[in-house]
Write a protein that holds these residues in place. Structure first.
Motif: not given
Length: 163
Positions: A110-129
């Motif tokens: 899934f992907m969308m423009d990050r400008s619609a969010l007030t926060s988002y994951p930093d760069g390429d750091v991936r955390r699986v949950e």
């Protein structure tokens, strides 16, 4: 005429503030988008188009005014696409591209423009949950987009694939 000028200036200021506040209201925290994706992945019932051709997927997304210029993680390059779908969340188009990774297991990107969010994951750091409903996710961002890969019962697959 001074009071007319003052009234006109007040109306202009009110209009500008209204536009600014309306835009701010539309931005949502990443956690809300993530919850939406977890729920959507759990209840995914169809794709809008089925094809193994990524060029056709990108064209279809572009034609439907959804993000199509996304960057595929290196680990998904070369994996066959299954198809795609467009969703709307908080007035934003969300693209979904599905990849077959192995043994008929599907990774939902899934992907969308990050400008619609007030926060988002930093760069390429991936955390699986993994959520309570069994949907495993990994999320990251680039300068333009926020990405979430979701898989049903896929925590180990995602760790192997993306970390």
């Amino acid at each position: 005429t001074a009071w007319i000028s003052a009234a006109a200036a007040s109306l202009v200021l009110l209009g500008v503030l209204s536009v600014l506040l309306t835009r701010a209201v539309h931005k949502r925290p990443f956690a809300e988008f993530h919850s939406y994706i977890v729920e959507t992945a759990a209840n995914l019932d169809h794709l809008d188009i089925r094809t193994g051709d990524l060029t056709q997927v990108r064209g279809w997304l572009r034609d439907h005014h959804a993000p199509d210029d996304f960057v595929i993680p290196t680990q998904l390059n070369g994996k066959s696409t299954v198809g795609c779908r467009v969703f709307s969340w908080n007035g934003q188009s969300v693209s979904l591209v599905c990849f077959e990774i192995a043994d008929n297991r599907i990774a939902h990107l899934f992907m969308m423009d990050r400008s619609a969010l007030t926060s988002y994951p930093d760069g390429d750091v991936r955390r699986v949950e993994t959520a309570n409903n069994g949907i495993a996710t990994a999320a990251w961002s680039d300068p333009q987009r926020v990405y979430i890969v979701a898989m049903v019962e896929g925590e180990q697959d995602l760790k192997h694939l993306l970390l």
